[in-house]
Motif scaffolding. Structure first.
Motif, PDB file in Angstrom:
ATOM      1  N   ILE A 123     -19.577  15.454   6.440  1.00  0.00           N
ATOM      2  CA  ILE A 123     -18.336  15.589   7.215  1.00  0.00           C
ATOM      3  C   ILE A 123     -17.859  14.213   7.680  1.00  0.00           C
ATOM      4  CG2 ILE A 123     -17.327  16.525   9.331  1.00  0.00           C
ATOM      5  CD1 ILE A 123     -19.162  18.962   8.912  1.00  0.00           C
ATOM      6  N   GLY A 124     -18.782  13.362   8.098  1.00  0.00           N
ATOM      7  CA  GLY A 124     -18.430  12.006   8.515  1.00  0.00           C
ATOM      8  C   GLY A 124     -17.820  11.200   7.387  1.00  0.00           C
ATOM      9  N   VAL A 125     -18.379  11.306   6.194  1.00  0.00           N
ATOM     10  CA  VAL A 125     -17.849  10.586   5.037  1.00  0.00           C
ATOM     11  C   VAL A 125     -16.469  11.118   4.669  1.00  0.00           C
ATOM     12  CG1 VAL A 125     -18.177  10.168   2.564  1.00  0.00           C
ATOM     13  CG2 VAL A 125     -20.110   9.955   4.132  1.00  0.00           C
ATOM     14  N   LEU A 126     -16.307  12.434   4.660  1.00  0.00           N
ATOM     15  CA  LEU A 126     -15.000  13.019   4.355  1.00  0.00           C
ATOM     16  C   LEU A 126     -13.946  12.604   5.378  1.00  0.00           C
ATOM     17  CD1 LEU A 126     -15.998  16.612   3.201  1.00  0.00           C
ATOM     18  CD2 LEU A 126     -15.162  14.736   1.794  1.00  0.00           C
ATOM     19  N   ALA A 127     -14.321  12.586   6.640  1.00  0.00           N
ATOM     20  CA  ALA A 127     -13.384  12.174   7.683  1.00  0.00           C
ATOM     21  C   ALA A 127     -13.015  10.697   7.533  1.00  0.00           C
ATOM     22  CB  ALA A 127     -13.977  12.439   9.061  1.00  0.00           C
ATOM     23  N   ALA A 128     -13.982   9.873   7.165  1.00  0.00           N
ATOM     24  CA  ALA A 128     -13.724   8.440   6.986  1.00  0.00           C
ATOM     25  C   ALA A 128     -12.729   8.196   5.854  1.00  0.00           C
ATOM     26  CB  ALA A 128     -15.029   7.707   6.711  1.00  0.00           C
ATOM     27  N   ILE A 129     -12.707   9.072   4.882  1.00  0.00           N
ATOM     28  CA  ILE A 129     -11.768   8.942   3.769  1.00  0.00           C
ATOM     29  C   ILE A 129     -10.441   9.614   4.104  1.00  0.00           C
ATOM     30  CG2 ILE A 129     -11.333   9.625   1.374  1.00  0.00           C
ATOM     31  CD1 ILE A 129     -14.396   9.377   0.953  1.00  0.00           C
ATOM     32  N   ALA A 130     -10.493  10.789   4.705  1.00  0.00           N
ATOM     33  CA  ALA A 130      -9.292  11.584   4.931  1.00  0.00           C
ATOM     34  C   ALA A 130      -8.359  11.010   5.986  1.00  0.00           C
ATOM     35  CB  ALA A 130      -9.684  13.010   5.310  1.00  0.00           C
ATOM     36  N   VAL A 131      -8.884  10.462   7.046  1.00  0.00           N
ATOM     37  CA  VAL A 131      -8.025   9.981   8.137  1.00  0.00           C
ATOM     38  C   VAL A 131      -7.103   8.847   7.679  1.00  0.00           C
ATOM     39  CG1 VAL A 131      -8.018   8.877  10.400  1.00  0.00           C
ATOM     40  CG2 VAL A 131      -9.506  10.832   9.975  1.00  0.00           C
ATOM     41  N   PRO A 132      -7.605   7.800   7.005  1.00  0.00           N
ATOM     42  CA  PRO A 132      -6.680   6.755   6.541  1.00  0.00           C
ATOM     43  C   PRO A 132      -5.653   7.260   5.524  1.00  0.00           C
ATOM     44  CG  PRO A 132      -8.937   5.958   6.477  1.00  0.00           C
ATOM     45  CD  PRO A 132      -9.001   7.419   6.777  1.00  0.00           C
ATOM     46  N   VAL A 133      -6.073   8.158   4.654  1.00  0.00           N
ATOM     47  CA  VAL A 133      -5.148   8.713   3.664  1.00  0.00           C
ATOM     48  C   VAL A 133      -4.059   9.511   4.366  1.00  0.00           C
ATOM     49  CG1 VAL A 133      -4.935  10.335   1.741  1.00  0.00           C
ATOM     50  CG2 VAL A 133      -6.825   8.698   1.788  1.00  0.00           C
ATOM     51  N   TYR A 134      -4.434  10.321   5.331  1.00  0.00           N
ATOM     52  CA  TYR A 134      -3.458  11.117   6.084  1.00  0.00           C
ATOM     53  C   TYR A 134      -2.509  10.205   6.864  1.00  0.00           C
ATOM     54  CZ  TYR A 134      -1.416  14.281   9.460  1.00  0.00           C
ATOM     55  OH  TYR A 134      -0.518  14.971  10.234  1.00  0.00           O
ATOM     56  N   THR A 135      -3.032   9.158   7.462  1.00  0.00           N
ATOM     57  CA  THR A 135      -2.206   8.218   8.224  1.00  0.00           C
ATOM     58  C   THR A 135      -1.179   7.557   7.309  1.00  0.00           C
ATOM     59  OG1 THR A 135      -4.008   7.820   9.765  1.00  0.00           O
ATOM     60  CG2 THR A 135      -2.255   6.181   9.714  1.00  0.00           C
ATOM     61  N   ASP A 136      -1.600   7.106   6.132  1.00  0.00           N
ATOM     62  CA  ASP A 136      -0.659   6.522   5.175  1.00  0.00           C
ATOM     63  C   ASP A 136       0.391   7.542   4.749  1.00  0.00           C
ATOM     64  OD1 ASP A 136      -1.728   4.007   5.197  1.00  0.00           O
ATOM     65  OD2 ASP A 136      -2.441   4.051   3.115  1.00  0.00           O
ATOM     66  N   TYR A 137      -0.029   8.761   4.513  1.00  0.00           N
ATOM     67  CA  TYR A 137       0.887   9.825   4.084  1.00  0.00           C
ATOM     68  C   TYR A 137       1.962  10.067   5.141  1.00  0.00           C
ATOM     69  CZ  TYR A 137       2.572  14.449   2.796  1.00  0.00           C
ATOM     70  OH  TYR A 137       3.363  15.512   2.486  1.00  0.00           O
ATOM     71  N   THR A 138       1.567  10.188   6.389  1.00  0.00           N
ATOM     72  CA  THR A 138       2.550  10.444   7.452  1.00  0.00           C
ATOM     73  C   THR A 138       3.443   9.223   7.664  1.00  0.00           C
ATOM     74  OG1 THR A 138       0.950   9.853   9.163  1.00  0.00           O
ATOM     75  CG2 THR A 138       1.157  12.186   8.627  1.00  0.00           C
ATOM     76  N   SER A 139       2.876   8.019   7.545  1.00  0.00           N
ATOM     77  CA  SER A 139       3.694   6.807   7.679  1.00  0.00           C
ATOM     78  C   SER A 139       4.726   6.721   6.570  1.00  0.00           C
ATOM     79  CB  SER A 139       2.808   5.560   7.669  1.00  0.00           C
ATOM     80  OG  SER A 139       1.992   5.524   8.815  1.00  0.00           O
ATOM     81  N   ARG A 140       4.333   7.042   5.347  1.00  0.00           N
ATOM     82  CA  ARG A 140       5.282   7.023   4.228  1.00  0.00           C
ATOM     83  C   ARG A 140       6.409   8.024   4.446  1.00  0.00           C
ATOM     84  NH1 ARG A 140       2.525   5.400  -1.268  1.00  0.00           N
ATOM     85  NH2 ARG A 140       0.745   4.272  -0.433  1.00  0.00           N
TER      86      ARG A 140
END
Length: 135
Positions: free
Chosen positions: A4-21
């Protein structure tokens, strides 16, 4: 728990970029709405509009604090500033993006360059967060 920690470490930056875009795309969409009316104003009045409110439409959006205009012949621009304070990281808050109009070639171009050339201490939006047409 480690998975879960590894998935969160990957998902949070991707989600942040997605919302910023998505927020940047909203700003570009607002700017694009002025293309026709600003050019029409220019050709009928003989000068570029001093403010975007003089050609109608929204002057701010959900993620955009202000839309401005400026330039001098033959290059004019409309600019969006995203809401929030500018930080040193790659966040979009308080940063600008511009659409340029060239009156000689009759072309519009999206750019991150020269957003600070009007003395407002602007900072461009990080390139990786902009639509493909602005890179």
């Amino acid at each position: 728990v480690a998975v879960i920690g590894v998935l969160a470490a990957i998902a949070v930056p991707v989600y942040t970029d997605y919302t910023s875009r998505a927020k940047v795309a909203d700003a570009v969409y607002l700017l694009a709405g002025y293309k026709h009316s600003a050019v029409e104003y220019y050709y009928f009045k003989g000068h570029w509009p001093a403010t975007l409110s003089s050609v109608g439409g929204k002057t701010a959006g959900q993620y955009t604090s202000v839309l401005t205009t400026g330039g001098s012949h033959p290059i004019y621009w409309v600019e969006a500033t995203l809401k929030g304070q500018v930080t040193e990281d790659d966040s979009i808050y308080g940063r600008q993006i511009r659409l340029y109009y060239n009156a000689d070639t009759l072309d519009w171009d999206c750019s991150l360059e020269n957003v600070d050339d009007d003395g407002d201490s602007g900072k461009p939006i990080p390139g990786h967060l902009t639509p493909g047409s602005c890179r």
